[in-house]
Design a protein around this motif. Structure first.
Motif, PDB file in Angstrom:
ATOM      1  N   ASP A   1     -20.706  28.166 -75.916  1.00  0.00           N
ATOM      2  CA  ASP A   1     -19.996  28.971 -76.912  1.00  0.00           C
ATOM      3  C   ASP A   1     -20.983  29.957 -77.535  1.00  0.00           C
ATOM      4  O   ASP A   1     -21.848  29.557 -78.331  1.00  0.00           O
ATOM      5  CB  ASP A   1     -19.414  28.043 -77.981  1.00  0.00           C
ATOM      6  CG  ASP A   1     -18.558  28.778 -79.001  1.00  0.00           C
ATOM      7  OD1 ASP A   1     -18.838  29.963 -79.274  1.00  0.00           O
ATOM      8  OD2 ASP A   1     -17.630  28.158 -79.557  1.00  0.00           O
ATOM      9  N   PRO A   2     -20.903  31.249 -77.204  1.00  0.00           N
ATOM     10  CA  PRO A   2     -21.875  32.209 -77.745  1.00  0.00           C
ATOM     11  C   PRO A   2     -21.913  32.238 -79.271  1.00  0.00           C
ATOM     12  O   PRO A   2     -22.984  32.399 -79.858  1.00  0.00           O
ATOM     13  CB  PRO A   2     -21.399  33.547 -77.179  1.00  0.00           C
ATOM     14  CG  PRO A   2     -20.609  33.210 -75.966  1.00  0.00           C
ATOM     15  CD  PRO A   2     -19.956  31.895 -76.275  1.00  0.00           C
TER      16      PRO A   2
ATOM     17  N   PRO B   1     -25.424  23.995 -70.499  1.00  0.00           N
ATOM     18  CA  PRO B   1     -24.297  23.760 -69.601  1.00  0.00           C
ATOM     19  C   PRO B   1     -22.950  24.136 -70.221  1.00  0.00           C
ATOM     20  O   PRO B   1     -22.886  24.552 -71.372  1.00  0.00           O
ATOM     21  CB  PRO B   1     -24.378  22.260 -69.340  1.00  0.00           C
ATOM     22  CG  PRO B   1     -24.991  21.705 -70.578  1.00  0.00           C
ATOM     23  CD  PRO B   1     -25.979  22.738 -71.033  1.00  0.00           C
ATOM     24  N   ALA B   2     -21.902  23.946 -69.420  1.00  0.00           N
ATOM     25  CA  ALA B   2     -20.546  24.310 -69.852  1.00  0.00           C
ATOM     26  C   ALA B   2     -20.016  23.254 -70.818  1.00  0.00           C
ATOM     27  O   ALA B   2     -19.074  22.521 -70.524  1.00  0.00           O
ATOM     28  CB  ALA B   2     -19.631  24.448 -68.640  1.00  0.00           C
ATOM     29  N   SER B   3     -20.655  23.171 -71.963  1.00  0.00           N
ATOM     30  CA  SER B   3     -20.327  22.165 -72.965  1.00  0.00           C
ATOM     31  C   SER B   3     -20.657  22.747 -74.336  1.00  0.00           C
ATOM     32  O   SER B   3     -21.502  23.634 -74.443  1.00  0.00           O
ATOM     33  CB  SER B   3     -21.153  20.898 -72.705  1.00  0.00           C
ATOM     34  OG  SER B   3     -20.950  19.929 -73.728  1.00  0.00           O
ATOM     35  N   TYR B   4     -20.005  22.257 -75.358  1.00  0.00           N
ATOM     36  CA  TYR B   4     -20.290  22.714 -76.711  1.00  0.00           C
ATOM     37  C   TYR B   4     -21.583  22.071 -77.213  1.00  0.00           C
ATOM     38  O   TYR B   4     -21.790  20.878 -76.999  1.00  0.00           O
ATOM     39  CB  TYR B   4     -19.123  22.340 -77.631  1.00  0.00           C
ATOM     40  CG  TYR B   4     -19.197  22.958 -78.995  1.00  0.00           C
ATOM     41  CD1 TYR B   4     -18.679  24.229 -79.227  1.00  0.00           C
ATOM     42  CD2 TYR B   4     -19.805  22.299 -80.045  1.00  0.00           C
ATOM     43  CE1 TYR B   4     -18.750  24.815 -80.490  1.00  0.00           C
ATOM     44  CE2 TYR B   4     -19.892  22.881 -81.302  1.00  0.00           C
ATOM     45  CZ  TYR B   4     -19.368  24.129 -81.516  1.00  0.00           C
ATOM     46  OH  TYR B   4     -19.447  24.712 -82.759  1.00  0.00           O
ATOM     47  N   PRO B   5     -22.475  22.805 -77.872  1.00  0.00           N
ATOM     48  CA  PRO B   5     -22.325  24.184 -78.328  1.00  0.00           C
ATOM     49  C   PRO B   5     -22.865  25.257 -77.369  1.00  0.00           C
ATOM     50  O   PRO B   5     -22.681  26.436 -77.616  1.00  0.00           O
ATOM     51  CB  PRO B   5     -23.153  24.199 -79.614  1.00  0.00           C
ATOM     52  CG  PRO B   5     -24.266  23.243 -79.348  1.00  0.00           C
ATOM     53  CD  PRO B   5     -23.650  22.160 -78.496  1.00  0.00           C
ATOM     54  N   THR B   6     -23.525  24.855 -76.283  1.00  0.00           N
ATOM     55  CA  THR B   6     -24.259  25.853 -75.504  1.00  0.00           C
ATOM     56  C   THR B   6     -23.364  26.852 -74.795  1.00  0.00           C
ATOM     57  O   THR B   6     -23.770  27.990 -74.567  1.00  0.00           O
ATOM     58  CB  THR B   6     -25.181  25.177 -74.466  1.00  0.00           C
ATOM     59  OG1 THR B   6     -24.451  24.172 -73.770  1.00  0.00           O
ATOM     60  CG2 THR B   6     -26.393  24.580 -75.118  1.00  0.00           C
TER      61      THR B   6
ATOM     62  N   PHE C   1     -25.127  35.460 -65.649  1.00  0.00           N
ATOM     63  CA  PHE C   1     -24.196  34.643 -64.879  1.00  0.00           C
ATOM     64  C   PHE C   1     -23.311  33.774 -65.767  1.00  0.00           C
ATOM     65  O   PHE C   1     -22.190  33.430 -65.385  1.00  0.00           O
ATOM     66  CB  PHE C   1     -24.970  33.759 -63.898  1.00  0.00           C
ATOM     67  CG  PHE C   1     -24.111  33.027 -62.912  1.00  0.00           C
ATOM     68  CD1 PHE C   1     -23.595  33.683 -61.811  1.00  0.00           C
ATOM     69  CD2 PHE C   1     -23.819  31.680 -63.083  1.00  0.00           C
ATOM     70  CE1 PHE C   1     -22.795  33.011 -60.893  1.00  0.00           C
ATOM     71  CE2 PHE C   1     -23.023  31.007 -62.172  1.00  0.00           C
ATOM     72  CZ  PHE C   1     -22.509  31.673 -61.072  1.00  0.00           C
ATOM     73  N   VAL C   2     -23.798  33.410 -66.955  1.00  0.00           N
ATOM     74  CA  VAL C   2     -23.042  32.502 -67.823  1.00  0.00           C
ATOM     75  C   VAL C   2     -22.425  33.211 -69.024  1.00  0.00           C
ATOM     76  O   VAL C   2     -21.924  32.563 -69.940  1.00  0.00           O
ATOM     77  CB  VAL C   2     -23.938  31.336 -68.298  1.00  0.00           C
ATOM     78  CG1 VAL C   2     -24.243  30.403 -67.149  1.00  0.00           C
ATOM     79  CG2 VAL C   2     -25.229  31.842 -68.927  1.00  0.00           C
TER      80      VAL C   2
ATOM     81  N   LEU D   1     -25.190  31.479 -81.390  1.00  0.00           N
ATOM     82  CA  LEU D   1     -25.685  32.483 -82.336  1.00  0.00           C
ATOM     83  C   LEU D   1     -25.818  31.869 -83.729  1.00  0.00           C
ATOM     84  O   LEU D   1     -26.786  32.144 -84.456  1.00  0.00           O
ATOM     85  CB  LEU D   1     -24.732  33.672 -82.360  1.00  0.00           C
ATOM     86  CG  LEU D   1     -25.209  34.918 -83.099  1.00  0.00           C
ATOM     87  CD1 LEU D   1     -26.462  35.490 -82.445  1.00  0.00           C
ATOM     88  CD2 LEU D   1     -24.109  35.979 -83.107  1.00  0.00           C
ATOM     89  N   THR D   2     -24.880  31.014 -84.108  1.00  0.00           N
ATOM     90  CA  THR D   2     -24.953  30.329 -85.398  1.00  0.00           C
ATOM     91  C   THR D   2     -26.167  29.416 -85.460  1.00  0.00           C
ATOM     92  O   THR D   2     -26.870  29.369 -86.485  1.00  0.00           O
ATOM     93  CB  THR D   2     -23.665  29.529 -85.641  1.00  0.00           C
ATOM     94  OG1 THR D   2     -22.536  30.402 -85.561  1.00  0.00           O
ATOM     95  CG2 THR D   2     -23.688  28.858 -87.005  1.00  0.00           C
ATOM     96  N   LEU D   3     -26.442  28.700 -84.384  1.00  0.00           N
ATOM     97  CA  LEU D   3     -27.642  27.852 -84.341  1.00  0.00           C
ATOM     98  C   LEU D   3     -28.911  28.685 -84.496  1.00  0.00           C
ATOM     99  O   LEU D   3     -29.821  28.314 -85.248  1.00  0.00           O
ATOM    100  CB  LEU D   3     -27.690  27.083 -83.006  1.00  0.00           C
ATOM    101  CG  LEU D   3     -26.985  25.742 -82.928  1.00  0.00           C
ATOM    102  CD1 LEU D   3     -27.063  25.208 -81.495  1.00  0.00           C
ATOM    103  CD2 LEU D   3     -27.607  24.736 -83.892  1.00  0.00           C
ATOM    104  N   LEU D   4     -28.974  29.795 -83.789  1.00  0.00           N
ATOM    105  CA  LEU D   4     -30.154  30.654 -83.862  1.00  0.00           C
ATOM    106  C   LEU D   4     -30.361  31.166 -85.281  1.00  0.00           C
ATOM    107  O   LEU D   4     -31.488  31.167 -85.798  1.00  0.00           O
ATOM    108  CB  LEU D   4     -30.009  31.823 -82.886  1.00  0.00           C
ATOM    109  CG  LEU D   4     -30.183  31.478 -81.410  1.00  0.00           C
ATOM    110  CD1 LEU D   4     -29.553  32.552 -80.525  1.00  0.00           C
ATOM    111  CD2 LEU D   4     -31.663  31.316 -81.071  1.00  0.00           C
TER     112      LEU D   4
END
Length: 280
Positions: free
Chosen positions: A168-169, A161-166, A191-192, A173-176
Motif C-alpha cells: 500500500d503506497p 510483498p503483496a501484503s499490508y503495509p508494504t 514493477f510493483v 509513505l505514512t511509515l516513512l
C-alpha cells in the motif's frame, strides 16, 4: 549521478518469478563476471534463495565469506553498493529473531562498505489486522533504525510483498513520514507500482529513495493497465528532480537462458537507461 547496476536475481530467476536455493549452472563469481561482460559496473546482492551463500534464515554468512565475495567483485571492477535482505518477516510473532537477523546483516554490510540495505518488511498473517500490522511494522522498524544509524547504512524496503503495509503506497509513505529518519528510506521499483497511478506513486516516494530497481517490460507488459509501470523517462526525470545519487538496478524478469541472451538484454537495457539519464 544516477548509475546503472543489476540485481543478482536477474541471473537466477525462474519462469514463475521465484528464486531457487541454488543455481547449478551459475556461481556468484559467474554472475559478477557476466555483469562486467554486460558492461555493467555494479551488482546488488541478495541474502535469500539466490544460490549465493548456501544458508537460510535465520543463519547469516560469516564476515570472511562476504569479504571474499567483495574481493571477487573488486577483481572484476564491479561494485556492490547494496545488499537485499529478504529472508525473515518483521510481522511475524518472534520479533527479536526477525530484528536481530537484519541487525546482523547490517554489521556484515558495514564491514564491506555497503551503502544501502534493502529489507523485506514481511507478509502479515490472516489473523493480523491492518492496524496491528502497521503498528508491529512501525515498532520493529524503529528498533532497526537505531542499528542502521549505528552502522551508518539506511534501510530501504520496497512495495513488496503483496501484503499490508508494504503493498500500500499510502501506508508506506505514512511509515516513512512517521519514522522520519534518514536511515529509513525506500527502494523505488517500477514493477510493483500501482498500475492505475504508477507515476504519481513514484513521484510521492522519490524523496525517500535510496535504492532503485527497474524491470524492463516483458511481452504484453506495454499493453493494458500495466503500461504505466514502464514510463522510464518519467521515473528517471523524477529521480533527478529529487537529486537521487545512486544506482538503478536492472531486475531482469524475462527469459535469461541461454546466458548470451541475458547478457544481450542487460546490455541493451543499460544502454537504454543511460541514454535516458544523459538526455533527461
Amino acid at each position: 549521478m544516477i548509475k546503472v547496476g543489476v540485481m543478482v536475481c536477474s541471473y537466477y530467476l525462474l519462469p514463475d518469478l521465484s528464486l531457487p536455493k541454488t543455481a547449478s549452472d551459475i556461481s556468484l563469481e559467474d554472475a559478477i563476471r557476466l555483469t562486467r561482460e554486460s558492461g555493467i559496473s555494479a551488482i546488488e546482492l541478495q541474502d535469500y534463495r539466490s544460490g549465493l551463500f548456501g544458508f537460510d534464515f535465520p543463519k547469516v554468512p560469516t564476515g570472511k565469506v562476504l569479504r571474499e565475495i567483495k574481493e571477487v567483485a573488486d577483481s572484476y571492477r564491479v561494485k556492490i553498493p547494496t545488499i537485499s535482505v529478504m529472508a525473515g518477516n518483521l510481522l511475524a510473532p518472534d520479533g527479536n529473531v526477525q530484528v536481530n537477523y537484519i541487525r546482523r546483516w547490517l554489521a556484515l554490510a558495514a564491514d564491506i562498505g555497503i551503502k544501502v540495505v534493502k529489507i523485506n518488511v514481511g507478509a502479515k498473517s490472516d489473523e493480523l489486522g491492518n492496524d496491528a500490522a502497521f503498528e508491529r511494522a512501525r515498532g520493529r522498524l524503529l528498533k532497526l533504525v537505531r542499528y542502521a544509524e549505528e552502522y551508518d547504512i539506511p534501510l530501504a524496503p520496497e512495495l513488496w510483498p503483496a501484503s499490508y503495509p508494504t503493498s500500500d503506497p499510502v501506508a508506506m509513505l505514512t511509515l516513512l513520514k512517521n519514522i522520519d529518519s534518514p536511515y529509513f528510506r525506500f527502494t523505488s521499483d517500477n514493477f510493483v507500482l500501482p498500475p492505475d497511478w504508477a507515476v504519481t506513486a513514484y513521484r510521492l516516494m522519490a524523496p525517500y529513495t535510496a535504492n532503485a530497481h527497474i524491470s524492463p517490460p516483458r511481452k504484453g507488459d506495454l499493453r493494458g493497465p500495466t503500461k504505466h509501470r514502464y514510463q522510464f523517462k518519467d521515473f528517471i526525470r523524477i529521480l533527478k528532480e529529487n537529486h537521487y545519487d545512486g544506482h538503478i538496478m536492472i531486475e531482469w524478469r524475462s527469459s535469461n537462458r541461454p546466458l548470451e541472451k541475458l547478457i544481450e538484454g542487460l546490455r541493451k537495457t543499460k544502454d537504454m537507461l543511460e541514454g535516458i539519464i544523459s538526455s533527461s
